[in-house]
Scaffold this motif. Structure first.
Motif, PDB file in Angstrom:
ATOM      1  N   THR A  44      -3.537  -1.753 -14.312  1.00  0.00           N
ATOM      2  CA  THR A  44      -4.576  -1.851 -13.291  1.00  0.00           C
ATOM      3  C   THR A  44      -4.206  -2.846 -12.203  1.00  0.00           C
ATOM      4  OG1 THR A  44      -6.371  -1.177 -14.764  1.00  0.00           O
ATOM      5  CG2 THR A  44      -6.974  -2.568 -12.887  1.00  0.00           C
ATOM      6  N   ALA A  74       1.678   8.599 -12.665  1.00  0.00           N
ATOM      7  CA  ALA A  74       0.355   8.154 -12.208  1.00  0.00           C
ATOM      8  C   ALA A  74      -0.053   6.905 -12.962  1.00  0.00           C
ATOM      9  CB  ALA A  74      -0.686   9.254 -12.422  1.00  0.00           C
ATOM     10  N   ARG A 134       2.137   8.554  -6.406  1.00  0.00           N
ATOM     11  CA  ARG A 134       2.940   8.865  -5.227  1.00  0.00           C
ATOM     12  C   ARG A 134       2.510  10.204  -4.638  1.00  0.00           C
ATOM     13  NH1 ARG A 134       6.208   7.563  -9.100  1.00  0.00           N
ATOM     14  NH2 ARG A 134       6.997   9.702  -9.336  1.00  0.00           N
ATOM     15  N   ALA A 148      -0.756  -1.799 -10.249  1.00  0.00           N
ATOM     16  CA  ALA A 148      -0.736  -0.345 -10.099  1.00  0.00           C
ATOM     17  C   ALA A 148       0.256   0.129  -9.040  1.00  0.00           C
ATOM     18  CB  ALA A 148      -2.141   0.159  -9.768  1.00  0.00           C
ATOM     19  N   GLU A 149       0.274  -0.503  -7.875  1.00  0.00           N
ATOM     20  CA  GLU A 149       1.135  -0.023  -6.801  1.00  0.00           C
ATOM     21  C   GLU A 149       2.608  -0.187  -7.150  1.00  0.00           C
ATOM     22  OE1 GLU A 149       0.066  -1.648  -3.055  1.00  0.00           O
ATOM     23  OE2 GLU A 149      -1.938  -0.732  -3.040  1.00  0.00           O
ATOM     24  N   ALA A 151       3.297   2.482 -10.031  1.00  0.00           N
ATOM     25  CA  ALA A 151       3.238   3.864  -9.548  1.00  0.00           C
ATOM     26  C   ALA A 151       4.395   4.176  -8.605  1.00  0.00           C
ATOM     27  CB  ALA A 151       1.903   4.119  -8.845  1.00  0.00           C
ATOM     28  N   ARG A 188      -6.428   3.207 -13.098  1.00  0.00           N
ATOM     29  CA  ARG A 188      -6.916   1.827 -13.127  1.00  0.00           C
ATOM     30  C   ARG A 188      -8.280   1.718 -13.798  1.00  0.00           C
ATOM     31  NH1 ARG A 188      -7.335   0.382  -7.158  1.00  0.00           N
ATOM     32  NH2 ARG A 188      -7.753   2.625  -7.035  1.00  0.00           N
ATOM     33  N   LEU A 202       2.079   6.147  -1.381  1.00  0.00           N
ATOM     34  CA  LEU A 202       1.171   5.976  -2.509  1.00  0.00           C
ATOM     35  C   LEU A 202      -0.249   6.385  -2.143  1.00  0.00           C
ATOM     36  CD1 LEU A 202       2.211   2.602  -4.195  1.00  0.00           C
ATOM     37  CD2 LEU A 202       2.597   4.918  -5.023  1.00  0.00           C
ATOM     38  N   ARG A 203      -0.888   7.081  -3.044  1.00  0.00           N
ATOM     39  CA  ARG A 203      -2.283   7.495  -2.876  1.00  0.00           C
ATOM     40  C   ARG A 203      -3.119   6.669  -3.846  1.00  0.00           C
ATOM     41  NH1 ARG A 203      -3.416  13.627  -4.346  1.00  0.00           N
ATOM     42  NH2 ARG A 203      -2.231  13.838  -2.429  1.00  0.00           N
ATOM     43  N   ALA A 204      -4.181   6.046  -3.342  1.00  0.00           N
ATOM     44  CA  ALA A 204      -5.059   5.228  -4.183  1.00  0.00           C
ATOM     45  C   ALA A 204      -6.492   5.730  -4.047  1.00  0.00           C
ATOM     46  CB  ALA A 204      -4.969   3.762  -3.801  1.00  0.00           C
ATOM     47  N   VAL A 210      -3.811   5.932  -8.928  1.00  0.00           N
ATOM     48  CA  VAL A 210      -2.779   5.514  -7.989  1.00  0.00           C
ATOM     49  C   VAL A 210      -1.538   6.331  -8.324  1.00  0.00           C
ATOM     50  CG1 VAL A 210      -1.342   3.635  -7.116  1.00  0.00           C
ATOM     51  CG2 VAL A 210      -3.712   3.182  -7.771  1.00  0.00           C
ATOM     52  N   CYS A 253      -7.389  13.165 -14.705  1.00  0.00           N
ATOM     53  CA  CYS A 253      -5.984  12.987 -14.339  1.00  0.00           C
ATOM     54  C   CYS A 253      -5.131  14.081 -14.989  1.00  0.00           C
ATOM     55  CB  CYS A 253      -5.508  11.604 -14.776  1.00  0.00           C
ATOM     56  SG  CYS A 253      -3.795  11.228 -14.327  1.00  0.00           S
TER      57      CYS A 253
END
Length: 275
Positions: free
Chosen positions: A22, A36, A68, A25-26, A29, A39, A73-75, A66, A49
């Motif tokens: 969590t 994936a 790619r 995460a970035e 990920a 969090r 990156l997609r959050a 979070v 998911c």
């Protein structure tokens, strides 16, 4: 571990979750071995998911995701805290009998959340400040299940087990009623949340280890820690340990070195107190 899994079976999907994932995460990920990160609490998010990873759903519908994407990156914002009262893990689904045996420590949550804001701790940030409690009977049934599988050591992972005296009494009574008091329990709590009546009840229910959030014995150091100020912390620790021992339980102290305000003298005092 994710890289080993991908190397062994490239088509496998790797999803990370929990505390570490969590708050990192970035970074995680962004690794090619991680498909994936989910969090915060995953009970509601993880099935969504799985739907997304198997082409049956959309990534934007996965709270806390979070991952790619084509533009980086997609959050996705996390969702609300899950309803926790009636939860009970399905140990058969994870083939627990292959892992559980006498001497193996099982971690069981009876509540989530903590009202305190100790800045070195992630419990409040992860679980929230409101304490959400599981049904005491379901907790006792879970522990009885673990005992039946051969596991006799249980760590009750509530951040402050004795935050609510009535709740402790209810849990202890449920343990005795369901035969769960045959387990050996360890709990975490605070020095200012203990009394003899509570300790006696806990000891009768099978609690054998009480871990205390001591952090430091320096008043100057604790002055800078939210919710930890104590006029004479060393005396408070000694009194708590004495009470715990008097009820036949073992006391452990959780210590943090290098908090703001720490000095060589305060470190030496902490070492001397442990000695």
């Amino acid at each position: 571990m994710a890289r080993v899994a991908k190397a062994a079976t490239p088509e496998v999907r790797v999803v990370l979750g929990g505390l570490h994932a969590t708050f990192r995460a970035e970074v995680l990920a962004g690794d090619a071995a991680v498909d994936a990160v989910v969090r915060f609490e995953g009970e509601a998010s993880f099935p969504l998911c799985v739907d997304w990873l198997t082409g049956r759903g959309d990534a934007d519908d996965v709270p806390g995701l979070v991952a790619r994407g084509p533009q980086g990156l997609r959050a996705v914002p996390p969702g609300p805290h899950v309803s926790f009262a009636r939860m009970r893990p399905d140990y058969d689904a994870v083939r627990a009998d292959e892992y559980v045996r006498a001497g193996v420590l099982a971690h069981v949550q009876t509540s989530r959340g903590c009202p305190y804001e100790c800045h070195f701790c992630c419990h409040t940030t992860f679980w929230g400040r409101r304490v959400r409690k599981r049904d005491a009977g379901l907790v006792a049934e879970e522990i009885t299940d673990l005992l039946g599988r051969g596991c006799d050591l249980v760590y009750l992972t509530d951040s402050t087990f004795t935050i609510d005296r009535r709740r402790v009494r209810t849990l202890c009574d449920a343990f005795v009623a369901h035969g769960a008091d045959r387990a050996t329990f360890a709990v975490e709590t605070r020095i200012d949340r203990l009394d003899d009546a509570l300790l006696e009840r806990m000891a009768r229910a099978g609690v054998r280890i009480v871990a205390l959030g001591v952090e430091s014995v320096s008043p100057a150091v604790l002055e800078r820690v939210p919710d930890k100020k104590t006029a004479d912390p060393l005396a408070a620790v000694r009194d708590a340990v004495r009470r715990i021992h008097a009820h036949g339980m073992n006391a452990y102290a959780s210590l943090v070195l290098g908090l703001p305000g720490e000095t060589p003298a305060s470190l030496r005092a902490l070492v001397d107190a442990v000695d």
